[in-house]
Design an enzyme around this catalytic site. Structure first.
Site, mmCIF file in Angstrom:
data_model
loop_
_atom_site.group_PDB
_atom_site.id
_atom_site.type_symbol
_atom_site.label_atom_id
_atom_site.label_comp_id
_atom_site.label_asym_id
_atom_site.label_seq_id
_atom_site.Cartn_x
_atom_site.Cartn_y
_atom_site.Cartn_z
ATOM 1 N N ARG A 78 0.839 -1.201 0.000
ATOM 2 C CA ARG A 78 0.000 0.000 0.000
ATOM 3 C C ARG A 78 0.874 1.250 0.000
ATOM 4 O O ARG A 78 0.580 2.225 -0.693
ATOM 5 C CB ARG A 78 -0.956 -0.013 1.203
ATOM 6 N N LYS A 114 -11.306 15.784 5.213
ATOM 7 C CA LYS A 114 -12.513 15.366 4.489
ATOM 8 C C LYS A 114 -13.353 14.443 5.353
ATOM 9 O O LYS A 114 -12.814 13.614 6.104
ATOM 10 C CB LYS A 114 -12.133 14.646 3.198
ATOM 11 N N GLU A 144 -18.455 16.115 2.292
ATOM 12 C CA GLU A 144 -18.795 15.178 1.226
ATOM 13 C C GLU A 144 -20.124 14.479 1.512
ATOM 14 O O GLU A 144 -20.152 13.413 2.132
ATOM 15 C CB GLU A 144 -17.691 14.125 1.049
ATOM 16 N N LYS A 202 -17.895 18.610 -1.676
ATOM 17 C CA LYS A 202 -17.585 17.452 -2.523
ATOM 18 C C LYS A 202 -18.853 16.608 -2.660
ATOM 19 O O LYS A 202 -19.068 15.647 -1.916
ATOM 20 C CB LYS A 202 -16.447 16.616 -1.931
#
Length: 344
Positions: free
Chosen positions: A49, A139, A180, A222
């Protein structure tokens, strides 16, 4: 919040919405990232990752098309193969580093088929820590499904209230919040149904932001695009979905907001670019805020498919990543479909 902090936050928000640029969402949780690795038989390890995310942030010239990158906490704590912090690598590339701070969704008790996002407990201290680590925005994602009798008003209120509380805490800590609210694409619902639900969600969101005294000039929205569900037989044209999306945003999003950065939400990457392009080509000069991209799969997947966990494929994968980033940069300017020779 003092005037100096307000100015810093506002400047960061506008930098995230820089002309011709958008956001790269690379904030997949380890389980989500592992699922994508499994498709290409990539060993699902922290090291892989890290290597994949290093491939993304070190792609030469990425800062020409990307203004900010949303990281996952695992990546923030890791070092690149050269021993550098990911935050520092992004800053050197001219890309603003940010982070996903919600801890995912769980079932909303007593509301079958609906979810609530968690992560507010201890968030104040986490945000302060992230800001001290050089991160400049955050976010939080709330999700809404369309089905028989859902989303309920209670689900919408619970999630938009959480988004507003998160946004308030972000600004207090010196981070620009990206809010978002995502209407999920799974389902048979029509374009009109998506419009109605998206409008309800956005109106509730900005009401809650107002109640929490969030500085609108220092946040980024978003949202989802207004689209028929993936299983709907009546899939509308790019023009109709762009028209519906802009109409919905104009009804709901105050002019004070610095910008709108769409999620891709599982759209086909090409379609996501075409839809964004149509919005900017037809409406770009008429809107009170810029509209751009904050894509994950729509930019990343072709690069991941090329990489397949093999170091010798890194350069080729980065070339593909830059190609997709450039496509969406052109769509941000309304030039993607109109000037195809620029996307080679």
């Amino acid at each position: 919040m003092n005037n100096t902090m307000e100015s810093i936050l506002i400047n960061t928000a506008h930098a995230l919405m820089a002309d011709g640029k958008g956001l790269l969402a690379m904030d997949e949780s380890p389980p989500t990232c592992n699922k994508r690795f499994a498709i290409y038989d990539i060993p699902q390890t922290p090291e892989n990752r890290r290597d994949y995310r290093e491939l993304l942030v070190t792609a030469p010239g990425l800062g020409e098309y990307v203004s900010g990158a949303i990281l996952y906490e695992e990546t923030v704590r890791q070092l690149t193969s050269k021993g550098e912090q990911f935050v520092d690598v992004l800053e050197k590339a001219g890309i603003i580093p940010g982070i996903k701070v919600d801890t995912g969704t769980v079932d909303l008790v007593n509301f079958p088929g609906e979810k609530i996002t968690e992560g507010l407990d201890g968030l104040r201290a986490r945000l302060i820590d992230f800001a001290s680590s050089g991160l400049r925005f955050a976010k939080w994602r709330g999700v809404f499904s369309i089905g028989e009798g859902i989303p309920t008003d209670e689900c919408i209120e619970a999630n938009t209230q959480s988004l507003a509380r998160y946004a308030s805490l972000c600004q207090q800590a010196g981070l620009v919040p990206i809010v978002e609210p995502e209407v999920l694409m799974e389902g048979h619902y029509s374009l009109d149904e998506c419009f109605e639900v998206t409008e309800r969600v956005l109106k509730s969101l900005f009401y809650q932001l107002y109640k929490q005294r969030v500085l609108l000039e220092a946040l980024i929205l978003k949202p989802n695009m207004v689209l028929p569900g993936l299983d709907c037989k009546d899939q509308k044209s790019v023009e109709k979905t762009a028209d519906a999306t802009i109409k919905c945003l104009l009804r709901c999003v105050p002019a004070a907001v610095p910008g709108v950065a769409f999620l891709s939400g599982g759209q086909n990457g090409e379609l996501a670019s075409e839809r964004l392009n149509q919005m900017n080509f037809k409406y770009g000069s008429k809107l009170p805020w810029p509209v751009t991209f904050s894509f994950s799969r729509a930019i990343q997947l072709p690069a991941l498919e090329c990489w397949k966990g093999e170091a010798e494929n890194t350069v080729a994968a980065q070339t593909i990543l830059l190609y997709k980033a450039k496509c969406n940069s052109l769509a941000r300017k309304g030039q993607y479909a109109m000037d195809p020779q620029n996307i080679v």
